[in-house]
Design a protein around this motif. Structure first.
Motif, PDB file in Angstrom:
ATOM      1  N   ILE A 307       0.789  -1.234   0.086  1.00 60.69           N
ATOM      2  CA  ILE A 307       0.107   0.075  -0.132  1.00 60.69           C
ATOM      3  C   ILE A 307       0.883   1.151  -0.060  1.00 60.69           C
ATOM      4  O   ILE A 307       0.573   2.170  -0.466  1.00 60.69           O
ATOM      5  N   LEU A 308       1.998   1.008   0.606  1.00 64.35           N
ATOM      6  CA  LEU A 308       3.009   2.421   0.651  1.00 64.35           C
ATOM      7  C   LEU A 308       3.637   2.629  -0.791  1.00 64.35           C
ATOM      8  O   LEU A 308       4.355   3.754  -1.182  1.00 64.35           O
ATOM      9  N   GLU A 386       1.755  11.037   1.952  1.00 59.79           N
ATOM     10  CA  GLU A 386       0.109  11.828   1.805  1.00 59.79           C
ATOM     11  C   GLU A 386      -0.775  10.897   1.331  1.00 59.79           C
ATOM     12  O   GLU A 386      -1.885  10.733   1.905  1.00 59.79           O
ATOM     13  N   LYS A 387      -0.509  10.319   0.144  1.00 55.00           N
ATOM     14  CA  LYS A 387      -1.646   9.576  -0.661  1.00 55.00           C
ATOM     15  C   LYS A 387      -1.580   8.104   0.156  1.00 55.00           C
ATOM     16  O   LYS A 387      -2.881   7.839   0.236  1.00 55.00           O
ATOM     17  N   SER A 388      -0.622   7.684   0.789  1.00 57.22           N
ATOM     18  CA  SER A 388      -0.885   6.401   1.509  1.00 57.22           C
ATOM     19  C   SER A 388      -1.744   6.598   2.927  1.00 57.22           C
ATOM     20  O   SER A 388      -2.398   5.677   2.998  1.00 57.22           O
ATOM     21  N   ALA A 389      -1.706   7.733   3.580  1.00 55.58           N
ATOM     22  CA  ALA A 389      -2.349   8.031   4.657  1.00 55.58           C
ATOM     23  C   ALA A 389      -3.873   8.029   4.134  1.00 55.58           C
ATOM     24  O   ALA A 389      -4.618   7.631   5.034  1.00 55.58           O
ATOM     25  N   LEU A 390      -4.300   8.491   3.147  1.00 50.39           N
ATOM     26  CA  LEU A 390      -5.437   8.597   2.598  1.00 50.39           C
ATOM     27  C   LEU A 390      -6.111   7.081   2.384  1.00 50.39           C
ATOM     28  O   LEU A 390      -6.975   6.692   2.772  1.00 50.39           O
ATOM     29  N   ALA A 391      -5.233   6.299   1.609  1.00 47.53           N
ATOM     30  CA  ALA A 391      -5.624   4.996   1.285  1.00 47.53           C
ATOM     31  C   ALA A 391      -5.849   4.289   2.819  1.00 47.53           C
ATOM     32  O   ALA A 391      -6.745   3.384   2.840  1.00 47.53           O
ATOM     33  N   ILE A 392      -4.824   4.367   3.619  1.00 52.03           N
ATOM     34  CA  ILE A 392      -4.802   3.725   5.042  1.00 52.03           C
ATOM     35  C   ILE A 392      -6.085   4.143   5.702  1.00 52.03           C
ATOM     36  O   ILE A 392      -6.719   3.270   6.411  1.00 52.03           O
ATOM     37  N   LYS A 394      -8.881   4.429   4.780  1.00 53.49           N
ATOM     38  CA  LYS A 394     -10.297   3.656   4.129  1.00 53.49           C
ATOM     39  C   LYS A 394     -10.328   2.235   4.886  1.00 53.49           C
ATOM     40  O   LYS A 394     -11.079   1.518   4.567  1.00 53.49           O
ATOM     41  N   LYS A 395      -9.267   1.707   5.387  1.00 49.50           N
ATOM     42  CA  LYS A 395      -9.165   0.351   5.813  1.00 49.50           C
ATOM     43  C   LYS A 395      -9.389   0.238   7.337  1.00 49.50           C
ATOM     44  O   LYS A 395      -8.327   0.871   8.218  1.00 49.50           O
ATOM     45  N   GLN A 396     -10.490  -0.285   7.840  1.00 52.10           N
ATOM     46  CA  GLN A 396     -10.840  -0.289   9.323  1.00 52.10           C
ATOM     47  C   GLN A 396      -9.926  -0.886  10.138  1.00 52.10           C
ATOM     48  O   GLN A 396      -9.475  -0.546  11.187  1.00 52.10           O
ATOM     49  N   ASP A 397      -9.270  -1.824   9.851  1.00 54.75           N
ATOM     50  CA  ASP A 397      -8.099  -2.657  10.644  1.00 54.75           C
ATOM     51  C   ASP A 397      -6.970  -1.775  10.645  1.00 54.75           C
ATOM     52  O   ASP A 397      -6.463  -1.736  11.836  1.00 54.75           O
ATOM     53  N   TYR A 398      -6.510  -0.918   9.647  1.00 53.05           N
ATOM     54  CA  TYR A 398      -5.636  -0.049  10.071  1.00 53.05           C
ATOM     55  C   TYR A 398      -5.781   1.300  10.942  1.00 53.05           C
ATOM     56  O   TYR A 398      -5.259   1.645  11.670  1.00 53.05           O
TER      57      TYR A 398
END
Length: 609
Positions: A307-308, A386-392, A394-398
């Protein structure tokens, strides 16, 4: 009655003005500085009056040994001045001012006096002696303002023991004449002199033991004067380790507190090789963001998640394989396009936290910044925090994991790089056979012991790969990490064109300069050197044995590696490798055994089928 009253007043006056032990230490220190200044003045006079080469060389040795009497306190309180007096004979680049500072002090003078003194260098030698004299006067002046305490003195004594182990008996500060063993004797005598001050009118349970160890050490140094044949393994295990433990115990019994500060080598370490002697947190630049189990677990999860990366195809683990001590086994890592190769060999991440700079060119100072640099690099991961933070987000486990790791914070760029750095810090602890040996928990074979003695002696490995970290982080303060110019070849057997640290600083002395990496777990991290040019340890040792790039005939005028051949025999090379294999952490050995067993079971299943 009046006489008795006056006598009582006199006793009280004397009692009130009785010198403290640390004041006595400082007075001894100052008297030794005076003696050192006289020794250097005598050497300078001999040069001026054109004395014989033998006289000049003898007086140099006397002066340098005299420095060893003041080294313990000088290095502790005045490290900058001490470096000017006895630092390496290598120019330094001051990054703030963008200037190159020439070396000065004893090691520069040593090169002018040994192995042969040439009278044509008389004026240069006199100039260097003048600079040395001025620096000694500086030391004398600053010593008047030393705010010594008993805690400082005992701390300095133990650090001096560690300095003897890592810099003294290895020849680090006597690189030409190799007078390290007589100088170690003077260092032990200085420790003994200060230690005995604290025994006056005191009943210390282990004082006889400590004094016995010091006597044993002095006797051993007097009887074993051959630098190459000296048994460093014995000397460390049987004398220096028990000595530092003894000093620690005496300090405790005297009720003298330990220093209250966080530093790379913990103040609670009783020997340099204690299981948890080093504090990864002290090497971090973010004291407010301590490593926690929650951060480590989250960092490991992100380390293995693509994801990074910019195209979600590559994770940190793609190039750092746990079974290879977090390297990839390739000459150079494959780029994100899957076709080309990145510029340099993938370094190990094990024990990487015990460094002050990162990347082969030393371009960042913190693990957090290293993680960012890799993620953003277009050839490696081409990602964006910055984009990775936005993607993360969206994932409840993270979301749940970050809440556990940062109860008062959220998912942001710093949190991402901090958890990655926390995981990498968790990979930094030692549990190799070498560590067990130094802790009296394992036995070396004859070849392993001989290999260690070569590593710390004749082969000169430990003058760059400092004991016990075996990287370039300089002991005993461990506050800076060094780079070296080796003159490494490429596959075409020509000088490799990678300019290393020069690309960052543009300083001529940094051309072909690369950070000294750890050689912990080295049997798992082939191929070797910044460009992966060597596939075996045998090839690496041959390169050093020949004197590096200059020994191979390359034009490397700024090479910091000595160009003289080491003249290692085939047996000695094998012994060096035997020792280096003891630096493999047991967790990797256990994993290897498990993999072999798994492969064996798999083979049995296939045969049955």
């Amino acid at each position: 009655m009046k006489k008795i009253y006056c006598l009582l007043l006199l006793v009280l006056f004397i009692g009130c003005h009785k010198k403290s032990k640390h004041q006595e230490v400082n007075e001894l220190f100052q008297s030794d500085i005076t003696l050192l200044i006289e020794k250097v003045a005598k050497l300078k006079y001999s040069v001026q009056s054109d004395s014989t080469e033998t006289q000049i060389q003898r007086q140099f040795l006397e002066a340098h040994q005299s420095y060893k009497k003041v080294e313990m306190i000088s290095e502790y309180y005045s490290p900058a001045v001490s470096k000017s007096i006895n630092g390496p004979a290598i120019p330094e680049f001051e990054e703030n001012d963008k200037v190159t500072v020439p070396p000065e002090g004893f090691q520069v003078i040593e090169e002018l006096v040994f192995p042969k003194y040439n009278k044509e260098s008389k004026q240069e030698l006199l100039q260097e002696l003048g600079v040395l004299s001025a620096n000694l006067i500086r030391l004398e002046k600053v010593s008047n303002s030393n705010e010594l305490t008993d805690a400082h003195v005992f701390d300095a004594m133990r650090l001096e023991v560690y300095r003897i182990i890592s810099l003294g008996i290895t020849g680090f500060d006597s690189p030409v004449v190799l007078n390290s063993l007589p100088e170690a004797l003077v260092s032990l005598e200085a420790i003994e002199k200060y230690y005995q001050l604290y025994l006056e009118n005191k009943s210390i349970s282990n004082s006889k033991q400590v004094l016995g160890i010091l006597e044993k050490g002095k006797k051993y140094l007097k009887e074993n004067t051959n630098f190459n044949a000296f048994d460093r393994a014995y000397f460390i295990k049987e004398i220096l380790n028990p000595l530092s433990k003894g000093l620690y115990k005496t300090q405790s019994e005297l009720g003298i507190p330990l220093m209250k500060e966080q530093r790379g080598l913990k103040v609670t370490a009783q020997i340099l090789f204690d299981k948890d002697a080093f504090d990864p947190e002290a090497f971090s630049g973010f004291a407010d963001y301590q490593t926690t189990p929650e951060k480590i677990a989250l960092g490991k999860k992100l380390f293995n998640d693509p994801i990074l990366s910019g195209n979600n195809t590559r994770s940190c683990a793609s190039c750092h394989h746990a079974e290879k001590a977090f390297t990839d086994g390739l000459e150079r890592a494959v780029a994100l396009d899957g076709k080309s190769m990145i510029q340099r060999n993938t370094p190990t991440l094990t024990n990487i936290a015990f460094q002050r700079v990162f990347f082969a060119d030393s371009r960042v100072s913190y693990l957090e910044d290293q993680a960012v640099a890799v993620i953003k690099n277009e050839n490696e991961m081409h990602g964006s925090l910055e984009k990775s933070a936005l993607a993360i987000q969206k994932k409840q486990d993270y979301v749940n994991d970050f809440k556990k790791a940062f109860p008062k914070g959220g998912i942001n760029e710093f949190a991402i790089k901090n958890v990655l750095a926390s995981y990498i810090r968790s990979l930094s602890h030692y549990d190799s056979k070498f560590d067990a040996y130094m802790q009296n928990g394992a036995t070396f074979t004859e070849n392993e012991k001989a290999g260690f003695n070569l590593f710390a002696g004749k082969a000169k490995c430990a003058t760059c790969h400092f004991i016990p970290l075996t990287n370039g982080t300089v002991p005993p303060n461990f506050d800076r990490s060094e780079s070296e110019i080796l003159g490494t070849p490429n596959k075409a057997k020509k000088l490799d064109g990678d300019l290393g640290k020069f690309v960052i600083t543009q300083a001529a002395i940094h051309k072909y300069s690369f950070k000294t990496p750890t050689i912990r777990n080295i049997e798992l991290t082939a191929p070797y050197m910044h460009n992966g040019v060597y596939t075996t340890l045998e090839e690496v040792i041959d390169f050093y044995d020949q004197g590096g790039g200059r020994g191979l005939g390359f034009d490397v005028p700024n090479q910091t590696l000595p160009e003289d051949k080491l003249n290692l025999s085939d047996q000695e090379k094998k012994q060096l490798i035997a020792f280096m294999k003891t630096l493999t952490d047991s967790r990797y050995l256990e994993n290897r055994v498990k993999r072999i067993e798994d492969r064996s079971k798999s083979k049995e299943v296939r045969v049955k089928k």
